[in-house]
Design an enzyme around this catalytic site. Sequence first.
Site, PDB file in Angstrom:
ATOM      1  N   CYS A  33      -1.470   1.832  -4.434  1.00  0.00           N
ATOM      2  CA  CYS A  33      -0.675   1.540  -3.509  1.00  0.00           C
ATOM      3  C   CYS A  33       0.504   1.813  -4.261  1.00  0.00           C
ATOM      4  O   CYS A  33       0.161   0.133  -4.838  1.00  0.00           O
ATOM      5  CB  CYS A  33      -0.595   0.934  -2.022  1.00  0.00           C
ATOM      6  SG  CYS A  33       0.998  -0.014  -1.639  1.00  0.00           S
ATOM      7  N   CYS A  36       3.022  -1.359  -3.988  1.00  0.00           N
ATOM      8  CA  CYS A  36       1.809  -3.040  -3.871  1.00  0.00           C
ATOM      9  C   CYS A  36       2.148  -3.657  -5.340  1.00  0.00           C
ATOM     10  O   CYS A  36       2.265  -4.795  -5.221  1.00  0.00           O
ATOM     11  CB  CYS A  36       0.895  -2.759  -3.383  1.00  0.00           C
ATOM     12  SG  CYS A  36       0.692  -2.215  -1.332  1.00  0.00           S
TER      13      CYS A  36
END
Lengths: 108, 308
Positions: A33, A36
């Site tokens: 991700c 993230c």
Amino acid sequence: MAEGILEIDDSNFDTEVLQADKPVMVDFWAPWCGPCKAIGPMVEELAGAFGDQVKFAKCNVDENPVTPGKYGIRAIPTLIFFKDGNVSEQITGMAAKSKLEDAINKLL
Amino acid sequence: MKNVDYDIVIIGGGPAGLTAGLYAARAKLNGVLIEKLAPGGQVLVTDWVENYPGFPEGISGIDLVGKMADQAKQFGLVIENGEVMSLDLSGPVKQIRLNDRTITAHAIIIASGASPRKLGVPGEDRFYGKGVSSCATCDGPFYRDRAVAAVGGGDTAVQESLFLTRFAKKVYLIHRRDELRATGILRERALANDKLEILWDSVLTRIDGLTNVEKITVKNVKSGETKTIDVDGCFMWIGIRPNAEFLGDEVKRDEFGFVITDSKMETSVPGVYAAGDVRDTPLRQIATAVGDAAIAAFSAEHHISSKQ
């Protein structure tokens, strides 16, 4: 692992988060991700600023499916702010630092 | 003359902002880049970039913007975290009001980008983060062996839907026309992919579920027929809106809110420039954003030196 941020998993979530002696912010993330990774430095800054009052933890949702499932997490990054084992606030997606600071201040 | 904090303030840290920062730093301007979230912008949610020249194998979005940020910082660009609340452009010295302070500059480059637009259907807000998403690389792997829907027909919708087929057992792409707007190679891949089913001439009308997305309702705009489809997720790629809430009326914008510039990237306010997705432009790509930004920084440099 960044200094001041505890890596937690399904096995120690209860003891490290729900039964913690101070409020906890958990960063649910995964290696695939991008956002993230991008918020990582911001979370580290917050850990540096609030680390003595709030525990900062991160949970890899790839390796630990149980805990994210329990909190209905279907999108990351998700940050959950816990106080006395209860969810005080849940923020999904990238958020401004000021918004995260507000959520932390509510824990104190 | 009163002190001015910076020669130039760059608002936004996506490809446009980082490129403007690179050029400003190499021009030895005293500048700062203000980023609200994390450097990278919309590219952070792009799993794979294969139309930015110089990377024949393609490159992940986060790696590409990471390299752009490193390159700009290597030449001295300062990136600060902050949110721009409003601008005061009434004098020759511009004031930039941030969430925690006000800074001043001779020139501003607006590179604040754009965000995914909402469709405005029932359930969209309620299920955000609970099945409704605009980030396939963030949320796609949650849908392993499940069925998901995607809405749109442009490059982003098609490319990200194709990415979703790596996880989902089925991806329904809901598109309101009878042909995709996406570029040829993406159209070809979409039509050849067994897991991707395109619902032509169709619009999403609602999203339902208990705590998470469970089903969607789709209407065929030609026949008027509606049907429900069981899905666990619904991804929205129906276009973007400019991140320009902090701009007042002084900076002229088009009917959709995108900032209007001349060929030097200067806005209706002298000394204020715009670059990238926030600008009124026929194409919004990383390649066009960095081109805009190089011109904007070059123009800003001229503006600043003419003041001294």
